[in-house]
Motif scaffolding. Structure first.
Motif, mmCIF file in Angstrom:
data_model
loop_
_atom_site.group_PDB
_atom_site.id
_atom_site.type_symbol
_atom_site.label_atom_id
_atom_site.label_comp_id
_atom_site.label_asym_id
_atom_site.label_seq_id
_atom_site.Cartn_x
_atom_site.Cartn_y
_atom_site.Cartn_z
ATOM 1 N N GLU A 279 0.835 -1.209 0.000
ATOM 2 C CA GLU A 279 0.000 0.000 0.000
ATOM 3 C C GLU A 279 0.868 1.258 0.000
ATOM 4 O O GLU A 279 0.604 2.221 -0.712
ATOM 5 C CB GLU A 279 -0.911 0.009 1.249
ATOM 6 N N PHE A 280 1.902 1.212 0.839
ATOM 7 C CA PHE A 280 2.827 2.340 0.971
ATOM 8 C C PHE A 280 3.503 2.626 -0.378
ATOM 9 O O PHE A 280 3.611 3.770 -0.809
ATOM 10 C CB PHE A 280 3.872 1.988 2.039
ATOM 11 N N HIS A 281 3.907 1.557 -1.036
ATOM 12 C CA HIS A 281 4.562 1.676 -2.345
ATOM 13 C C HIS A 281 3.600 2.293 -3.368
ATOM 14 O O HIS A 281 3.970 3.188 -4.130
ATOM 15 C CB HIS A 281 5.024 0.292 -2.797
ATOM 16 N N LYS A 282 2.361 1.816 -3.327
ATOM 17 C CA LYS A 282 1.344 2.342 -4.248
ATOM 18 C C LYS A 282 1.165 3.844 -4.051
ATOM 19 O O LYS A 282 1.124 4.614 -5.006
ATOM 20 C CB LYS A 282 -0.001 1.650 -3.978
ATOM 21 N N SER A 283 1.040 4.257 -2.765
ATOM 22 C CA SER A 283 0.800 5.681 -2.486
ATOM 23 C C SER A 283 2.022 6.514 -2.872
ATOM 24 O O SER A 283 1.875 7.637 -3.373
ATOM 25 C CB SER A 283 0.434 5.897 -1.017
ATOM 26 N N ASN A 284 3.213 5.983 -2.650
ATOM 27 C CA ASN A 284 4.430 6.711 -3.043
ATOM 28 C C ASN A 284 4.472 6.912 -4.554
ATOM 29 O O ASN A 284 4.796 7.997 -5.033
ATOM 30 C CB ASN A 284 5.676 5.918 -2.629
ATOM 31 N N ALA B 293 1.953 9.543 -5.559
ATOM 32 C CA ALA B 293 2.421 10.897 -5.207
ATOM 33 C C ALA B 293 3.474 11.379 -6.189
ATOM 34 O O ALA B 293 3.472 12.538 -6.609
ATOM 35 C CB ALA B 293 2.984 10.905 -3.794
ATOM 36 N N GLU B 294 4.364 10.498 -6.576
ATOM 37 C CA GLU B 294 5.427 10.864 -7.519
ATOM 38 C C GLU B 294 4.830 11.203 -8.888
ATOM 39 O O GLU B 294 5.262 12.147 -9.546
ATOM 40 C CB GLU B 294 6.444 9.715 -7.615
ATOM 41 N N ARG B 295 3.815 10.428 -9.282
ATOM 42 C CA ARG B 295 3.156 10.698 -10.560
ATOM 43 C C ARG B 295 2.517 12.095 -10.543
ATOM 44 O O ARG B 295 2.629 12.857 -11.493
ATOM 45 C CB ARG B 295 2.073 9.645 -10.828
ATOM 46 N N GLU B 296 1.881 12.418 -9.398
ATOM 47 C CA GLU B 296 1.232 13.728 -9.254
ATOM 48 C C GLU B 296 2.261 14.850 -9.356
ATOM 49 O O GLU B 296 2.051 15.863 -10.008
ATOM 50 C CB GLU B 296 0.510 13.814 -7.898
ATOM 51 N N HIS C 225 11.219 -0.554 -2.477
ATOM 52 C CA HIS C 225 10.104 -1.479 -2.268
ATOM 53 C C HIS C 225 10.592 -2.931 -2.381
ATOM 54 O O HIS C 225 10.263 -3.773 -1.535
ATOM 55 C CB HIS C 225 9.019 -1.196 -3.301
ATOM 56 N N MET C 226 11.403 -3.164 -3.406
ATOM 57 C CA MET C 226 11.894 -4.534 -3.602
ATOM 58 C C MET C 226 12.780 -4.973 -2.452
ATOM 59 O O MET C 226 12.717 -6.129 -2.001
ATOM 60 C CB MET C 226 12.650 -4.636 -4.938
#
Lengths: 260, 184
Positions: free
Chosen positions: A146-151, A154-157, A234-235
């Motif tokens: 989940e944390f990876h997804k949100s990061n 945010a980076e995309r934004e 993440h990995m």
């Protein structure tokens, strides 16, 4: 001639000094109120960072706990500790208990009937500890995903906003250059002046385009680098968690050997 | 992913952005509105600030330029009464200040912007060149010409038969010029 130039230069400097001395100053209460508003908005924005830090700390503590449990699993008090931790962390306790019971039943069938009651109790508690440990790691893995997804989101934004800002800046700079060019062309009287201005305008527009291209490229590179860094982080975390999961099994297995 | 906070110490930035806006719009509520709007936008788009591209002031002045342009595009406020500076009633320094501001506001938009950037926001010729996307040398030449023009305006103002217009009057007439179909 020199005298004239010196006098002229001096008057220019005087005018500059005067312009600086008579610079418009805002009202002190306007500065105070605007600064207070800015501080308030910045303070309001900080809790997000605090929450992120707290979340990271919690994740770290949880990771440390997983390691601690794994080691403790080899000891005689592992079952109690794992039970306590699983009660605190795991939300799917009833399902787990049922699974635990099913596993215990299977193991009881597989094992020779001659084994003592005490040994089977110890074995059961080790298995429970292992199960709890694995469930905990699973929960951490889900949280990390989940944390990876949100990061990543945010980076995309950030990337999108940066691209938009760059585009707006480029347009504004182009407009300014066009306005400057038109004004100079209107003022120019000779053919040579117009020609020189046209060339300068061309060069300026080209420079702006190059600059915009370079800025876009730099932003793309930054986005790529940030994405890659996040992926690697993440990995690495997932790898560590997988190792912990394996360690749950191994250490509890070793615990069995020690017990025997 | 972390960037330096450009608004960590806002007070000096507010003063310089205000000075820039006031040079272009005239001292008072219009300049205050433009300054507030600049900081509102800066807070909203704080993430877009890139320290590699320049100082926080450069970034803010870039925003302020757009805000001031938008202020010009809005309908200009009509002054309550035709005001003129009365040199005899004011102290010498105050008179000089009023004369200077009036003279700056009587300059062309391009010249006024240059004065605002150089002496209001205190940007260097290089910073202005980066902001406007032209060469530093061009800016230096343009500054020299602008100062010459400003001196001429000041000299004309000093002549006894020329009435000194206040910034509000000048502003309203300029704003009207920008809007076709409306009388100055």
């Amino acid at each position: 001639m020199r005298k004239l130039w010196t006098r002229r230069h001096k008057t220019e400097l005087d005018l500059e000094a005067e312009l600086r001395a008579h610079k418009p100053q805002p009202r002190p209460d306007f500065v105070r109120s605007l600064a207070a508003r800015i501080h308030a908005v910045r303070e309001h924005g900080r809790p997000r960072l605090r929450v992120a830090l707290v979340a990271a700390l919690v994740a770290l503590v949880a990771l440390a706990a997983v390691g601690g449990i794994s080691y403790a699993g080899s000891g005689s008090k592992s079952a109690e500790r794992a039970k306590a931790t699983s009660t605190a962390v795991d939300t799917a306790a009833p399902v787990q208990t049922e699974r635990k019971a099913a596993t215990a039943r299977k193991q009881a069938k597989a094992k020779p009937k001659a084994s003592s009651t005490a040994a089977s109790e110890e074995d059961g508690s080790d298995k429970a500890a292992e199960k709890a440990c694995r469930e905990e790691v699973k929960a951490l893995m889900a949280a990390e995903r989940e944390f990876h997804k949100s990061n990543a989101a945010a980076e995309r934004e950030r990337h999108k906003a940066a691209k938009e800002t760059e585009r707006a800046d480029y347009q504004a700079a182009k407009e300014a250059e066009r306005a400057r060019h038109e004004a100079v062309m209107a003022e120019a009287t000779t053919k040579d002046e117009r020609k020189a201005e046209k060339e300068l305008h061309k060069a300026n527009m080209r420079a702006l385009k190059d600059e915009h291209k370079a800025a876009k490229e730099a932003e793309r590179e930054l986005y790529k680098a940030n994405k890659q860094a996040e992926k690697e982080r993440h990995m690495a975390v997932m790898e560590e968690l997988r190792a912990k999961k394996k360690a749950c099994k191994t250490e509890n297995g070793n615990g069995d050997d020690d017990g025997e | 992913m972390f960037t330096r906070d450009p608004l960590a110490r806002p007070e000096p930035l507010i003063r310089r952005v205000y000075a820039y806006a006031a040079c272009r719009l005239g001292d008072g509520p219009d300049a205050e509105d433009a300054t507030s709007e600049t900081f509102e936008r800066a807070l909203r788009y704080q993430k877009s600030y890139d320290p590699r591209k320049g100082e926080p002031l450069d970034w803010l002045i870039g925003i302020a330029r757009r805000c001031v342009d938008e202020a010009f595009a809005r309908p200009a406020p009509v002054p309550a009464s035709p005001e003129t500076a009365a040199p005899g009633d004011l102290e010498e320094e105050a008179v000089r200040r009023a004369e200077l501001r009036t003279a700056v506001l009587r300059l062309e938009k391009r010249d006024r912007e240059l004065i605002a950037l150089r002496f209001g926001a205190d940007l260097t010729a290089r910073q202005i060149a980066e902001l406007l996307g032209v060469r530093t040398n061009t800016i230096e030449v343009r500054l020299h010409r602008t100062l010459t023009r400003l001196r001429t305006v000041l000299e004309r103002q000093a002549e006894p038969d020329v009435r000194v217009r206040t910034p509000a009057r000048v502003l309203s007439s300029e704003a009207a010029e920008r809007r076709p179909g409306r009388a100055a």
